[in-house]
Design an enzyme around this catalytic site. Structure first.
Site, short mmCIF file in Angstrom:
data_model
loop_
_atom_site.label_atom_id
_atom_site.label_comp_id
_atom_site.label_asym_id
_atom_site.label_seq_id
_atom_site.Cartn_x
_atom_site.Cartn_y
_atom_site.Cartn_z
N GLU A 8 0.82 -1.21 0.00
CA GLU A 8 0.00 0.00 0.00
C GLU A 8 0.85 1.27 0.00
OE1 GLU A 8 -2.64 -3.22 1.74
OE2 GLU A 8 -0.55 -2.55 2.06
N PHE A 55 -12.22 -7.88 13.35
CA PHE A 55 -11.04 -8.26 12.56
C PHE A 55 -10.72 -7.18 11.52
CE2 PHE A 55 -9.33 -10.51 8.76
CZ PHE A 55 -8.10 -10.88 9.32
N GLN A 56 -9.49 -6.74 11.51
CA GLN A 56 -8.97 -5.71 10.61
C GLN A 56 -9.72 -4.39 10.74
OE1 GLN A 56 -8.52 -7.36 6.61
NE2 GLN A 56 -6.46 -8.06 7.16
N LYS A 64 -17.94 -1.87 4.91
CA LYS A 64 -18.18 -2.91 3.91
C LYS A 64 -19.66 -3.03 3.57
CE LYS A 64 -17.06 -7.70 2.74
NZ LYS A 64 -16.37 -8.95 3.17
N MET A 91 23.10 10.52 4.43
CA MET A 91 22.92 11.74 5.19
C MET A 91 23.04 11.49 6.68
SD MET A 91 22.68 14.94 4.66
CE MET A 91 21.87 15.39 3.12
#
Length: 563
Positions: A54, A116-117, A166, A475
């Site tokens: 993602e 869940f999630q 959903k 750096m």
């Protein structure tokens, strides 16, 4: 057709078509399966680009937005899918990039139960978005999407998140909803106050040492043409911020180069000594200003910005102009301005450019990284879209690749996100498929998002990945050398992979170069090659970025100005 039964997901697809979306960057998961099913079932005019993480999706969307001016669109699932976007959302917020991000969410009836999630996307993204929504009624979806695109792309651009449970995307509904909206509390000021333009014109008429500072806001306003006209009409020297590179041609005689921590001597001393500083679309961040009391200490400061919150936030502003940069510049071009004779000022700045140019020590094995950037510039004729990661290579690219055109420079400024450069190049190449895209990355940052090699292979995107390989977090190593008595704590990358074999394992062409004599022919070959390439250039390990303003020092207190 009104009255037709469709799913919420189908309705979403329709709204995206109506918004003229042509590309979506995404990754599927359980909470967005109804949306992905709708993508499969509908003959959409836009393309879905499957990233391999993602973070790759959202950085690609940033790159796409940066080079096209159109909003980048991202789709991810709930929970970890959404939280994997957080770095990119923050990056886009800091750098004012227009994104519309759709995240899946668990069904409404289980929100708040640690399902869940499940993740609190609204709570997480409120501080890092221009606005965010959670859809609670499918009838609101068309309006919300239309509002989101409007908010993301108008005023000061920024990311907008739409969280879709959903059940909202899965349920059957009637396609008969209105998408008209009215946002009385969101009315960005586009046109400048005429009285402030008069004040600015009068200040410019009196100034003996004027200076223009151009930031990314000039690009977002599509005002590069007007900036050039304004500077040339009154022979005004121009410096830019890191993200403002390309707003004004780097090869123009009026250009002083980039200002700030690793800016040019000419640019930084011009800020220190000017008597009028006109900031157009920059936010006076700390990497530009250094110690505040020493930033333009003798100057009257004018600040043109579409976001009133930025004016006076960091630097005291004498002439605030809340407006779109293009509108403000047009008003200034139409103003009557009788300039003072600033010949001595211009001659002094020109002499500073000549006497204190950017410099480096050249070696042939390993390769001098600054010389490598110069060859990339020469062989690409200065016309490439250049994306970078964050670190030394980023600063060398900013210093030694002279950007003459707007919207060809794609880098992470405010957040400084490692892993940004390569996926941003994917989005840039998709946004402008006929342009040469060169992704200049470090060996550290590249390893954070290299899985997107699958995308450039799958789509045969001709991105040229240039690894400036110094076997270190460059750096970090430089700061440890300068400020921590050379205690190189966890900054040396002695166990890097074989990048050629790595690229080849993805089916991408890989090359390795460790001799200066091979640099030019290799660059010529890979730029002409019609396909993706990963090129591992071995550069001098201990090279530092100079000039530099140390933390806590003023803009005039540079080190490393000369050898």
């Amino acid at each position: 057709m009104k009255g037709k039964l469709i799913t919420g997901a189908d309705l979403l697809i329709k709204t995206l078509v109506d918004a003229n979306v042509d590309t979506i960057f995404g990754y599927p998961g359980g909470a967005v399966l109804p949306i992905y099913d709708a993508l499969y079932r509908n003959d959409t005019p836009f393309e879905h680009v499957l990233s391999r993480h993602e973070q790759g999706s959202i950085h690609a969307a940033e790159g796409y937005a940066r080079v096209t001016g159109k909003p980048g669109v991202v789709l991810a699932t709930s929970g970890p899918g959404a939280t994997n976007l957080i770095t990119g959302i923050t990056d886009a917020m800091m750098d004012s990039l227009p994104l519309v991000i759709f995240t899946g969410q668990v069904a409404k009836n289980v929100i708040g139960t640690d399902a869940f999630q499940e993740a609190d996307v609204m709570g997480i993204t409120t501080p890092i978005t221009k606005y965010n929504y959670q859809v609670s009624d499918v009838s609101d979806l068309p309006r919300i999407v239309k509002e989101a695109f409007h908010i993301a792309t108008t005023g000061r651009p920024g990311p907008v998140v739409i969280d879709i449970p959903k059940n909202i995307s899965a349920n059957i509904t009637l396609n008969d909803f209105e998408d008209d909206f009215y946002l009385p509390g969101y009315q960005p000021t586009i046109n400048p106050n005429p009285l402030q333009i008069v004040k600015l014109a009068e200040a410019l008429s009196r100034a003996k040492r004027p200076l223009l500072l151009a930031g990314a806001g000039t690009l977002f306003a599509d005002a590069s043409k007007e900036l050039k006209q304004f500077a040339e009409k009154y022979k005004l020297p121009v410096t830019t911020t890191l993200l403002g590179l390309g707003t004004f041609p780097g090869t123009n005689e009026l250009s002083l180069g980039m200002a700030g921590m690793h800016g040019t001597y000419a640019a930084n001393m011009a800020i220190y000594e000017c008597d009028l500083l006109i900031n157009i679309g920059a936010r006076f961040d700390d990497r530009l200003t250094g110690k505040i009391v020493d930033f333009a200490p003798n100057a009257k400061v004018a600040h043109i910005d579409i976001d009133p919150a930025e004016i006076g936030k960091n630097i005291k502003t004498d002439i605030p102009v809340v407006a779109d940069a293009k509108k403000a510049l047009i008003a200034l071009l139409d103003s009557k301005i009788e300039m003072q004779n600033n010949f001595e000022w211009f001659e002094k700045l020109t002499k500073n450019k000549q006497d204190y140019p950017l410099w480096y020590e050249r070696t042939d094995a390993p390769i001098s990284p600054q010389w490598l950037i110069e060859q990339i510039y020469n062989i690409s004729n200065g016309e490439a879209i250049v994306t970078t990661d964050v670190g030394q290579h980023q600063m060398w690219a900013a210093q030694f690749y002279k950007f003459d055109k707007p919207n060809n420079w794609v880098t992470s400024g405010g957040l400084g996100t490692m892993g940004f450069g390569f996926p941003a190049a994917v989005g840039a190449q998709l946004g402008r498929p006929n342009d040469l895209v060169v992704s200049i990355v470090g060996d550290g940052g590249f390893q954070m998002t290299l899985q997107e090699l699958s995308v450039i292979k799958q789509r045969n995107l001709p991105v040229k990945v240039i690894i400036v390989n110094n076997e270190a977090l460059g750096m970090v190593r430089q700061w440890q050398e300068s400020f921590y008595e050379e205690r190189y704590s966890e900054s040396l990358l002695s166990e890097n992979p074989d990048f050629v074999k790595l690229a080849e394992s993805y089916g991408v062409r890989g090359v390795k170069v460790d001799q200066e004599a091979d640099v030019i022919p290799t660059l010529q070959e890979i730029f002409a090659y019609d396909g993706p390439v990963v090129a591992d250039f071995r550069v001098v390990r201990q090279t530092c970025v100079y000039p530099m303003i140390a933390p806590g020092k003023g803009i005039h207190e540079m080190v490393g100005v000369t050898k």
